[in-house]
Write an enzyme that holds these catalytic residues in place. Structure first.
Site, PDB file in Angstrom:
ATOM      1  N   MET A 109      -4.160  15.360  33.776  1.00 40.57           N
ATOM      2  CA  MET A 109      -3.062  15.717  34.660  1.00 40.57           C
ATOM      3  C   MET A 109      -3.540  15.681  36.106  1.00 40.57           C
ATOM      4  SD  MET A 109      -0.759  17.315  32.267  1.00 40.57           S
ATOM      5  CE  MET A 109      -0.465  18.851  33.021  1.00 40.57           C
ATOM      6  N   ARG A 343     -12.625  29.596  33.287  1.00 43.09           N
ATOM      7  CA  ARG A 343     -12.018  29.610  31.961  1.00 43.09           C
ATOM      8  C   ARG A 343     -13.139  29.788  30.947  1.00 43.09           C
ATOM      9  NH1 ARG A 343     -10.862  23.295  32.432  1.00 43.09           N
ATOM     10  NH2 ARG A 343     -13.039  22.781  32.633  1.00 43.09           N
ATOM     11  N   GLU A 767      -1.184  19.400 -10.981  1.00 36.57           N
ATOM     12  CA  GLU A 767      -1.317  18.243 -10.095  1.00 36.57           C
ATOM     13  C   GLU A 767      -0.143  17.289 -10.217  1.00 36.57           C
ATOM     14  OE1 GLU A 767      -4.816  15.990 -11.145  1.00 36.57           O
ATOM     15  OE2 GLU A 767      -4.600  16.499 -13.251  1.00 36.57           O
ATOM     16  N   GLY A 788      -4.861  20.550  -8.414  1.00 39.76           N
ATOM     17  CA  GLY A 788      -5.493  19.285  -8.067  1.00 39.76           C
ATOM     18  C   GLY A 788      -4.690  18.719  -6.915  1.00 39.76           C
ATOM     19  N   THR A 789      -5.051  19.132  -5.703  1.00 37.18           N
ATOM     20  CA  THR A 789      -4.168  18.830  -4.576  1.00 37.18           C
ATOM     21  C   THR A 789      -4.215  17.360  -4.172  1.00 37.18           C
ATOM     22  OG1 THR A 789      -5.915  19.633  -3.124  1.00 37.18           O
ATOM     23  CG2 THR A 789      -4.108  21.140  -3.621  1.00 37.18           C
ATOM     24  N   ASP A 791      -4.118  14.667  -6.386  1.00 38.81           N
ATOM     25  CA  ASP A 791      -3.038  14.042  -7.144  1.00 38.81           C
ATOM     26  C   ASP A 791      -1.684  14.627  -6.771  1.00 38.81           C
ATOM     27  OD1 ASP A 791      -3.473  11.865  -8.965  1.00 38.81           O
ATOM     28  OD2 ASP A 791      -4.969  13.132  -9.945  1.00 38.81           O
TER      29      ASP A 791
HETATM   30 MG    MG Z   1      -6.208  14.481 -10.731  1.00 37.56          MG
END
Ligand code: MG
Ligand code: ADP
Ligand code: MG
Length: 902
Positions: A109, A343, A767, A788-789, A791
């Site tokens: 800026m 700062r 999943e 199973g995040t 899939d």
């Molecule tokens: Mg799997």
């Protein structure tokens, strides 16, 4: 101003009115200027126009009603306080007009200095400065230059060329050699440049200068570079910037004046001491612009001892007040010190830990706060090997540190060559202008990736981060000629096979082999460094903060590990069990042949024979893992991938068969394999015959695995090892699937472990989106859920990671459709909602249901905070990320109001 206006539309705050808690309204710079004013530090007087005013202006294109009057009123007060009027011909008040948003956006800026100078007041300024004409004309030329460039978009190079020309005419390279006459002439040239580009004269009315500068600062919020920067740093686009109008003080009045920056501790190492740079007879930006060589701040003691002592006193006060490392801008005008900015300063990852530890020792903060001052991304950075300090190499280019690490290798220009050389055991760095999906194999084969184009969200950057590969992108000093297989940089040519070293944290590129040191922090986690015994400030600080995080966190941290060796290492890194032990690895290598027999079996006896041969092998694997995790839970996932993954690829097999037939060999077995591969081919293997579906279709497969697990546990118990197996069924979408597997498994467990102390839990992965949505039913048959995040993300979004990361994610990131890849950080709104629903409904159906996550999200800082908030019992991640998860789980547990990790 009426009282009502004051309440409803107060757009302008005097520095005496604000304070540091008003960052939303006054921006960081304005809030801190007000804070320093309150502390009684010598801040030149001034006022701040709020972010609200900016937002109103950007929305309508007009200054909001009342703003002009409020500015006039505050300007009048400023003039009165200073005893000078803006741009007065005899004794002018000059001001700076400075941007300042809530979050610092370095270099994004605008700021204009010396507003209020014109053809008449420049003479008055000189008279007031004891006839220092050089100073006055220098200030004026700076105004025209900054104003022209930032307010009226005059190309900055034209001004730079003009001043270079003037210096050359003097036979000098130092702007201090330009005298008053030279600078007066330069002002004429600058004015011509200005009118050539704008079609008007340089504005002489001081108030018009001020108004135009304020507008320009507002507008700079939406400049393209600022927009891109915010998207990358995930700073909201609607915050707006404040504008600070500050009475000018002059560091360019002669040798008894100057300007500088200071840090209250070393922002690189965290060490206590005086750090900074000083430049005599200079204004504002000269220090960072590198116009002349600065001197170390310590030298100020010799130049002006009283100002130096005063500065040190303020630095100490600011540190105590902010309870953190501060960075400071100051100016000395004829011997008198002025504070222009402070700062809480940026710092390296190592410094963040060291300083947090020091501040606890000094009693300034408690350990909760210390935990907040560091984060998992910093810890992860400290766990990479890095280039040795003082290695003596000079970088030949600096790009963007797109994916951290220190990589050294021979330069290659094509994916094919990368694969070829890597196959011969060479370390290679893949160098491309930019990468595309065809480069994937080359990227996999390389130690690091170096490109001359693209930023943090380029294809190279996104894919490299996904792979955990070191990457420097956008090193635009490199001229890369792929057909000729060479790079030209800094007058040198680098050809294929020459060694380069790239630093994915700093973006620096070196020619030659820079020595790499292992991470001290990893050595500490490995137990190779005793924090009590070392004098390493970093290791001690990490030890202390990690221990505290462990004491505070509610989430347990497990690891994803498939071998005893991985499990043992993860345990040293602090894992409290295995959240995902994949069993498919146990079907590879020389066991492939048994798997082939299993797949090709036409009759039950053949199949049973293959399974019986696999059983003892699997059992031995589990014994090894249970032994490594003695006393801690081990979640074993039954086989998950489609079986054709264990067979040779179709093309290769077809060729082998044809060749063998040609030679008249017996190809019965190969033909059968080929037929099986054809039969088992799937259009969408991710959505095909895999997971629980396999277990239900291939008789005896899951049963063999359940038996191997249970027998291993019984065997371990006999040896005095406490095995705690948890059997996990993958890819369940309906409770009936799980019930079927469970019934069979329970029989085997009873048969094998009946009468022993061994207890085996049976649970499922969540999943498939349908599983999340019917979690209440599924919980009836499950003793635990593990999300199973990976899939769940693939199926929830309807894309497969392997296909999309290289194909279009960079574009989605560039467009801001994703702030971050949903494979890196869980998409809390969508996929996270599935997790939340399943956790709530699962626990409602079965109180005490154990909940964990075993996707790689388990080691991602933001995701860990999400899983903590949803109430999971544990996260599980790869061994290397275990410390990061521990730290973030601790941080999640002490999140306090108003804390901000940015
Ligand atoms: Mg799997
Ligand atoms: P940035 O955010 O890029 O640091 P600043 O608004 O802080 O921009 O200003 C740029 C430079 O000008 C800094 O070195 C600052 O110290 C200096 N400066 C700003 N206002 C004044 C002032 N009123 N008097 C003297 N120097 C100033
Ligand atoms: Mg500044």
């Amino acid at each position: 101003m009426t009282a009502q206006e004051t309440v409803e539309h107060k757009y302008v705050y005097d520095f005496a009115e604000g304070n540091r808690d008003l960052k939303d309204l006054l921006g960081g710079k304005g809030a801190n200027l007000a804070e320093m004013t309150h502390l009684g530090l010598p801040v030149p007087p001034g006022f701040t126009i709020t972010t609200e005013a900016c937002k109103a202006y950007l929305a309508s294109g007009e200054q909001p009603a009342g703003l002009a009057d409020q500015i006039a009123a505050h300007l009048a007060a400023l003039e009165q306080g200073m005893g000078r009027r803006l741009g007065d011909p005899d004794d002018p008040l000059l001001v700076s007009v400075r941007s300042g948003a809530k979050f610092s956006m370095p270099g994004m800026m605008e700021t204009v200095l010396n507003v209020g100078l014109n053809d008449r007041s420049v003479v008055g300024l000189a008279a007031q400065a004891n006839g220092n004409h050089r100073f006055a004309w220098d200030s004026y030329r700076r105004l025209i230059q900054m104003f022209g460039k930032t307010v009226c978009e005059v190309p900055g190079e034209e001004f730079e060329h003009a001043i270079d020309e003037a210096k050359r005419a003097k036979g000098s390279t130092d702007d201090l050699d330009l005298d008053a006459d030279d600078l007066r002439a330069l002002v004429d040239t600058y004015k011509k440049i200005f009118s050539k580009h704008t079609g008007r004269e340089f504005p002489q009315d001081p108030r018009e200068q001020l108004d135009l500068a304020i507008r320009a600062v507002f507008d700079s919020w939406n400049a393209e570079r600022a927009v891109i920067y915010r998207r990358q740093e995930r700073i909201p686009a609607d915050l707006g910037t404040a504008v600070n109008v500050v009475a000018m003080v002059f560091g360019n009045l002669g040798p008894d004046s100057g300007t500088g920056v200071a840090f209250t501790r070393d922002p690189a190492s965290g060490a206590q001491g005086i750090y900074g740079d000083y430049l005599a007879n200079a204004q504002g930006e000269d220090v960072v612009a590198g116009i002349r060589n600065t001197v170390p701040l310590q030298e100020l003691e010799r130049i002006n001892k009283p100002a130096y002592d005063e500065l040190l006193d303020y630095m100490a006060r600011l540190e105590r007040h902010y309870k953190d490392l501060c960075d400071i801008e100051f100016t000395i005008e004829r011997g008198k010190l002025w504070m222009l900015q402070t700062r809480v300063g940026k710092r390296t990852a190592a410094a963040a830990f060291v300083i947090a530890g020091q501040l606890v020792d000094e009693g300034l903060i408690d350990l909760d706060e210390a935990l907040h001052r560091v984060n998992g991304a910093q810890l992860a950075q400290l766990m990479f090997p890095r280039f040795q300090l003082d290695h003596g190499f000079e970088p030949v280019a600096t790009g963007i540190g797109a994916s951290p690490g220190a990589a050294v290798g021979k330069v290659v220009f094509t994916s094919a060559r990368a694969v070829e050389l890597a196959g011969q055991g060479e370390d290679v760095i893949l160098v491309r202008r930019e990468t595309n999906p065809d480069d994937l194999n080359g990227m996999i084969a390389s130690k690091g990736i170096l490109t001359s184009r693209g930023g943090k969200t380029s294809h190279a950057a996104v894919v490299a981060r996904g792979m955990g590969k070191t990457c420097v992108s956008g090193a635009d000093a490199l001229d890369i000629d792929v057909p000729k297989r060479r790079i030209t940089v800094a007058g040198r040519t680098v050809t294929e096979g020459e060694v380069v070293s790239i630093d994915g944290t700093t973006g620096k590129v070196y020619l030659g082999q820079v020595p790499v040191t292992p991470s001290e922090v990893v050595q500490y986690f490995e137990g190779e460094l005793d924090p009590e015994a070392t004098d390493g400030a970093l290791v001690q600080a990490v030890h202390r903060i990690m221990s505290y995080a462990d004491a505070r966190r509610r989430l347990a941290v497990r690891t994803n590990a498939d071998t005893g060796a991985d499990a043992a290492r993860a345990r040293r890194f602090g894992a409290e069990g295995i959240g995902l032990c994949r069993t498919e690895h146990m079907f590879l290598g020389d066991r492939r042949e048994l798997v082939e027999r299993l797949i090709l079996a036409r009759e039950a006896p053949e199949r049973e024979a293959a399974l019986a041969a696999l059983l003892p092998l699997q059992r031995a694997d589990f014994v090894e893992i249970f032994r490594a995790m003695d006393g801690q839970p081990v979640t074993v996932r039954l086989i998950d991938p489609p079986l054709h993954e264990f067979l040779p690829p179709l093309e290769q097999l077809a060729v082998d068969v044809a060749v063998a037939q040609e030679r008249g060999e017996d190809v019965a077995k190969e033909e059968a394999l080929l037929a099986a591969v054809r039969r088992m081919h799937e259009e969408n293997p991710m959505l095909g015959l895999r997971g629980v579906r396999l277990g239900l279709v291939i008789p005896g497969l899951f049963a063999m695995q359940v038996r191997a697990i249970t027998e291993a546990a019984v065997e371990c118990t006999r040896q005095g090892i406490n095995a705690c197996p948890e059997i996990m069924v993958p890819l369940v979408g309906a409770v009936q699937e799980l019930e079927t597997v469970r019934a069979e498994a329970e029989k085997i467990i009873a048969e094998v472990a009946g009468g022993s102390d061994v207890e085996v839990l049976i649970g499922t992965m969540i999943e498939v989106p349908r599983a999340a949505l019917t979690a209440g039913q599924i919980a009836e048959a499950a003793e635990f859920f593990s999300f199973g995040t990976n899939d769940l993300t693939q199926m929830g979004w309807g894309f497969s990671r392997d296909d999309v990361e290289g194909a279009f994610f960079w574009r989605y990131l560039e467009l801001g459709i994703f702030g971050i890849s949903p494979f890196e950080s869980i998409d809390a709104d969508g996929i996270g909602r599935l997790v939340r629903i399943a956790a709530e409904e699962g626990r409602a159906a079965r109180p005490g249901l154990k909940l964990g996550v075993c996707g790689e999200h388990g080691g991602d800082p933001d995701s860990v905070h999400f899983f903590h908030a949803v109430g999971l019992d544990y996260v599980s991640c790869s061994p290397f990320r275990v410390p990061v998860a521990r730290l973030e789980a601790g941080r999640a547990a002490v999140v306090t109001a108003g804390s901000d990790s940015r």
